[in-house]
Write an enzyme that holds these catalytic residues in place. Sequence first.
Site, short mmCIF file in Angstrom:
data_model
loop_
_atom_site.label_atom_id
_atom_site.label_comp_id
_atom_site.label_asym_id
_atom_site.label_seq_id
_atom_site.Cartn_x
_atom_site.Cartn_y
_atom_site.Cartn_z
CE LYS A 54 -3.72 -2.57 2.10
NZ LYS A 54 -4.40 -3.01 3.32
CD GLN A 98 -3.22 -4.58 6.46
OE1 GLN A 98 -3.13 -3.56 5.78
NE2 GLN A 98 -3.82 -5.68 6.01
CG ASP A 121 -9.39 -0.45 4.60
OD1 ASP A 121 -9.03 -0.66 3.42
OD2 ASP A 121 -8.73 -0.80 5.60
#
Length: 296
Positions: A54, A98, A121
Amino acid sequence: MSAEIIDGRKVAELIRNSVREDVEQWVEKGNRPPFLQVILVGDDPASIVYTGTKSKACKEVGIDSNTMVLQDTISAIELKQIIQDFNQDDSVDGILVQTPLPSHLSKYDVIETIDYRKDVDGFHPMNVGRLSLDQPCFRSCTPAGVMELFKHYSIPVKSKHAVVVGASDIVGSPMAVMLSRENTTGKATTTICNKYTRDLTAHTINADILIVAAGQPHLIKPEMVKEGAVVIDVGINRIADETTEKGYKLVGDVDFEGVKKKASWITPVPGGVGPMTVAMLMKNTLLAAKKSLYPG
Ligand code: NAD
């Protein structure tokens, strides 16, 4: 018959190029580059790889990012305070925690702490709820990436029978919502299967569009697929392979070699849905910086 291959690497590159151009224009107008704050708790090897991918992708498109690595012993209170500080920080556009998280931390509790306007997200209940209501929101990157693949290849979705195998919070459930809502790209008749589904083949065999996100290597065999179906394999599974340097290889949830003989379109693993997920994250981060979804 042999299916056409859906090239996720190519489509993801097109998306990244377009994000890069948009970021350049945004900065030329006098704005600072978008900023993504990544939080990694602990040292899970797969999570280290994902966060690395990422941050590399951010760099390529001109998005600034930082990965904060925290001890896996951190308390919920401490972690939530850190997130709240980033919520208040105007120089942070997107916040990503994460997963998986260590077992003493509730992922729901932690994600709910993120300001939904920075939840790139698309996991915050506000964004999940707005998705269900067919309202503008940050959409979960993997299913949003699948919808982009349909758009790019002009694969019709409207009025098709879509079957989603897998019902997780981040892939299967939002995928089914995106397919079934009556928005521009959805409008499909959608069936969602999970591990309690009694006769999986009875459902998959009727799918015009079959999307598999179960995390079960080669779950879907040719005899479970309708002739001419569009098959999207979201699964990423490591299986032992001594012929490779790493001692393993990545396979999807679909028996690619067998199923491609029946399908009309199919995604490979790797090189199918995977690259789309990161490309959509870049897109979401730019949307966050521009405050396009939540102007207030
Ligand atoms: P998960 O474990 O959270 O959920 C799996 C879902 O599949 C559950 O709903 C479960 O009930 C269902 N399931 C399991 N076995 C089944 C069976 N035999 N029949 C029907 N349903 C079954 O997994 P997840 O996070 O949704 O990920 C699924 C897969 O997708 C994994 O392989 C993961 O690595 C991969 N993944 C890929 C990307 C990407 O970018 N391509 C992103 C996220 C996840």
